[in-house]
Design an enzyme around this catalytic site. Structure first.
Site, mmCIF file in Angstrom:
data_model
loop_
_atom_site.group_PDB
_atom_site.id
_atom_site.type_symbol
_atom_site.label_atom_id
_atom_site.label_comp_id
_atom_site.label_asym_id
_atom_site.label_seq_id
_atom_site.Cartn_x
_atom_site.Cartn_y
_atom_site.Cartn_z
ATOM 1 N N ARG A 88 -47.545 -13.226 -9.447
ATOM 2 C CA ARG A 88 -46.370 -13.599 -8.743
ATOM 3 C C ARG A 88 -46.159 -13.278 -7.148
ATOM 4 O O ARG A 88 -46.443 -12.016 -6.875
ATOM 5 C CB ARG A 88 -45.247 -13.409 -9.617
ATOM 6 C CG ARG A 88 -45.078 -14.216 -10.915
ATOM 7 C CD ARG A 88 -44.052 -13.551 -11.630
ATOM 8 N NE ARG A 88 -43.939 -14.176 -12.937
ATOM 9 C CZ ARG A 88 -44.457 -13.876 -14.051
ATOM 10 N NH1 ARG A 88 -45.229 -12.730 -13.676
ATOM 11 N NH2 ARG A 88 -44.367 -14.503 -15.090
ATOM 12 N N HIS A 113 -49.882 -17.431 -9.747
ATOM 13 C CA HIS A 113 -51.363 -17.954 -9.998
ATOM 14 C C HIS A 113 -51.840 -18.572 -8.682
ATOM 15 O O HIS A 113 -52.406 -19.577 -9.201
ATOM 16 C CB HIS A 113 -51.600 -18.108 -11.178
ATOM 17 C CG HIS A 113 -51.303 -16.823 -12.234
ATOM 18 N ND1 HIS A 113 -51.741 -15.706 -11.997
ATOM 19 C CD2 HIS A 113 -50.921 -17.166 -13.522
ATOM 20 C CE1 HIS A 113 -51.282 -15.051 -13.156
ATOM 21 N NE2 HIS A 113 -51.014 -15.820 -14.127
ATOM 22 N N HIS A 190 -57.892 -14.670 -16.441
ATOM 23 C CA HIS A 190 -56.602 -14.875 -17.545
ATOM 24 C C HIS A 190 -56.998 -15.083 -18.980
ATOM 25 O O HIS A 190 -56.420 -15.853 -19.505
ATOM 26 C CB HIS A 190 -55.743 -15.842 -16.768
ATOM 27 C CG HIS A 190 -54.288 -15.713 -17.134
ATOM 28 N ND1 HIS A 190 -53.888 -15.794 -18.659
ATOM 29 C CD2 HIS A 190 -53.250 -15.675 -16.268
ATOM 30 C CE1 HIS A 190 -52.445 -15.610 -18.434
ATOM 31 N NE2 HIS A 190 -52.080 -15.340 -17.054
ATOM 32 N N GLU A 325 -55.262 -8.297 -17.480
ATOM 33 C CA GLU A 325 -55.761 -9.012 -16.247
ATOM 34 C C GLU A 325 -55.919 -7.871 -15.049
ATOM 35 O O GLU A 325 -54.979 -7.408 -14.668
ATOM 36 C CB GLU A 325 -55.049 -10.077 -15.820
ATOM 37 C CG GLU A 325 -54.461 -11.119 -16.874
ATOM 38 C CD GLU A 325 -53.147 -11.962 -16.578
ATOM 39 O OE1 GLU A 325 -52.905 -12.485 -15.433
ATOM 40 O OE2 GLU A 325 -52.241 -11.737 -17.323
#
Length: 360
Positions: A88, A113, A190, A325
């Site tokens: 973010r 993203h 992801h 991630e």
């Protein structure tokens, strides 16, 4: 003794609404271990590895067809390469050299993203090869100056390589990028993992270890507060193996804010080092992750709600899979004390993450 030779294949898989061709790539090793990928989003579609009985299973959530990957409502970044900025950016804006750049918000007021048309929604150019018996595919694209508000023409490649090492199987991801103007960059994959290869049973009984002594707390919307807080005494302490579900519903403000784990853990050490281990005691499958990145976003699939139907008609409910991630920290361009995500002309961005699959 000769090295067993893998193979790397490509076939037509469909097309985008705009008519761009989409391909499916298969990287395979003798014995049935394979990874499947698509050039739409440079996306990891599937990974088939054996359990302790030798039975192969697909341990990645995703779709059988390309269409759902184009719809965020039905495919929440399953297996995608996300960028230019993974995670973010608060308010969809960040400063750089005295100028404020704006990324279209797609997560409330924030950019997630890379914005609504990030790297996961682009068709990449894919090329396969087999070197020393190891099949690989390299995805390449040019992200033009101003795409989703980011400055600079950015040339980026992502290479997936499937291999074997000491009886284990490896999936390596290597990222490279160069720019012609100062910009920010944060790339990750992801993938949603379910080592049981049975999303209906979820991941709460998976045992997780993360070599991180601190994490970055968040406020509403999953935006970091700027603090780096020790994990000791919190539900974010995975320095010794813990079931994912052991504390996911604990009465902790940080967990309540995002409905479970969706936090950046600050990894110990530097260079390519051990970051996390995920183990499923039922199947015996174990995933070990090494990375050069400073953080890992531990996400327990909180926002999967049964509305997504994936491979083989499987319904993905809450905690059907989890993400690990490897990344720089969320919202780093707005926090000078976080590791920098700046990339300048003349520099080469490199990042490496190695997934190793074993059984025990």
């Amino acid at each position: 003794m000769s090295t067993p030779t893998g193979r790397a294949d490509r076939r037509h898989w469909g097309q985008t609404p705009a008519g761009e061709a989409i391909h499916l790539y298969t990287l395979a090793l003798p014995g049935g271990v394979q990874a499947t990928l698509t050039d739409f989003g440079a996306t990891l579609v599937g990974v088939c590895v054996p359990d302790r009985r030798g039975v192969l299973g697909d341990v990645v959530l995703g779709h059988d067809q390309p269409g759902p990957y184009a719809d965020h409502a039905t495919s929440p970044y399953f297996g995608a390469t996300v960028g230019r900025y993974a995670n973010r950016i608060a308010g969809g804006q960040f400063p750089l050299d005295g100028q404020v750049y704006r990324v279209p918000p797609n997560d409330g007021d924030n950019a997630l993203h890379g914005g609504p048309q990030g790297f996961d929604h682009r068709v990449w150019h894919g090329e396969t090869r087999v070197e020393a018996g190891r099949p690989a595919v390299t995805f390449t694209r040019l992200s033009v100056d101003g795409e989703m508000g980011f400055p600079g023409n950015l040339r980026v490649t992502v290479t997936y390589t499937l291999g074997e090492l000491d009886g284990a199987h490896t999936l390596e991801i290597d990222y490279h990028a160069v720019t012609d103007a100062p910009t920010v960059l944060n790339l990750t994959n992801h993938a949603y993992w379910n080592l049981m290869a049975d999303p209906s049973r979820g991941v709460l009984e998976h045992e997780l270890t993360v070599h991180a002594s601190a994490f970055t707390p968040v406020r509403a919307g999953g935006i970091p507060t700027g603090e780096v807080r020790p994990v000791a005494g919190t539900p974010f302490d995975f320095r010794t193996p813990r079931p994912v579900g052991e504390r996911v519903d604990a009465p902790d403000e940080q967990l309540t804010l995002v409905g479970g784990y969706d936090h950046n853990l600050v990894l110990d050490g530097t260079g390519l080092r051990l970051a996390a281990v995920l183990h499923d005691p039922h199947s015996g499958r174990e995933l070990t992750i090494h990375t050069t990145e400073p953080g890992v976003q531990v996400y327990s699939g909180n926002f999967l709600d049964g509305s997504v139907t994936g491979k083989h008609g499987q319904v993905y409910a809450k905690h059907a899979g989890m993400c690990l991630e490897t990344q720089h920290f969320p919202d780093s361009p707005n926090w000078p004390d976080f590791p920098s995500t700046r990339l300048d002309p003349g520099q080469t961005f490199t990042s490496r993450t190695v997934h190793t699959f074993r059984v025990r």
